[in-house]
Write a protein that holds these residues in place. Sequence first.
Motif, mmCIF file in Angstrom:
data_model
loop_
_atom_site.group_PDB
_atom_site.id
_atom_site.type_symbol
_atom_site.label_atom_id
_atom_site.label_comp_id
_atom_site.label_asym_id
_atom_site.label_seq_id
_atom_site.Cartn_x
_atom_site.Cartn_y
_atom_site.Cartn_z
ATOM 1 N N PHE A 167 -5.017 2.266 9.148
ATOM 2 C CA PHE A 167 -4.163 3.104 8.320
ATOM 3 C C PHE A 167 -4.668 4.531 8.452
ATOM 4 N N ALA A 203 -2.809 -1.379 9.883
ATOM 5 C CA ALA A 203 -1.353 -1.350 9.807
ATOM 6 C C ALA A 203 -0.799 -2.054 11.044
ATOM 7 N N ASP A 219 0.179 7.989 7.181
ATOM 8 C CA ASP A 219 0.878 6.826 6.631
ATOM 9 C C ASP A 219 1.138 6.964 5.130
ATOM 10 N N SER A 236 0.674 -5.592 7.594
ATOM 11 C CA SER A 236 -0.750 -5.256 7.653
ATOM 12 C C SER A 236 -1.529 -6.514 8.002
ATOM 13 N N ARG A 257 4.660 -4.869 -1.965
ATOM 14 C CA ARG A 257 3.348 -4.833 -1.317
ATOM 15 C C ARG A 257 3.226 -5.852 -0.183
ATOM 16 N N SER A 297 -4.358 -3.021 -2.304
ATOM 17 C CA SER A 297 -3.596 -1.807 -1.998
ATOM 18 C C SER A 297 -3.534 -0.933 -3.248
ATOM 19 N N VAL A 336 3.215 4.282 2.791
ATOM 20 C CA VAL A 336 2.464 3.483 1.821
ATOM 21 C C VAL A 336 2.939 3.806 0.408
ATOM 22 N N THR A 349 -10.054 2.830 3.363
ATOM 23 C CA THR A 349 -9.918 1.862 4.453
ATOM 24 C C THR A 349 -10.861 2.208 5.600
ATOM 25 N N LEU A 398 1.385 -4.505 2.696
ATOM 26 C CA LEU A 398 0.081 -3.923 2.397
ATOM 27 C C LEU A 398 -0.938 -5.019 2.126
#
Length: 185
Positions: free
Chosen positions: A17, A68, A21, A80, A34, A41, A25, A55, A37
């Motif tokens: 990520f 991602a 992004d 993800s 989500r 997240s 996101v 991350t 994700l």
Amino acid sequence: MFGPVQITSGGLEIREFQPQDADQVAAFVAADDRTALPPGSPPTVADVNGWLAGTVRRRLDGDGVLLAIADAASGEIVGSIGLRDIDWKAGRGEIGYGVLAGRRGQGHASTAARVVGRWALTDGGMRRIQLRARLANVASLRVAEKAGYQREGTLRMADWDGEKAHDMAVFSMVTTDVEPGDATR
């Protein structure tokens, strides 16, 4: 510590990520969707930038990777995938993934699970990558099989959803299952 991850395979770019992004996101978080994700997240849109920075820290600390799954042509995040529960002494970790509901059934999860598992076993320094899925989650069981993971058995009553226990199938991919440089196949 894991090195940077960027793999292109099957029309997908599997990568860390990145700050760019943030808008995608934030849109997922704002819509409370989500599915693309990873667990953990950002809880709110205001937390997105801090989460994105975290991350990278996770990878640098050797705690795992959060990646991602993006359409290579458009850059759209479709899901993800990540490695967690890293045990460096044992050389093992566990893979988990999620794909947007509208992008499921197109092979994205199995492609990502295959190439990330192979990357972890070659360039990532792991010896064993594990994948668990609820027995009732037929789609996830198929993903594991299509991705080349070997089913090892059933962990009875190993998952709790807040209301009841679920049996989990356990799959693995180990170093002898892949050749060096095999991550993008």
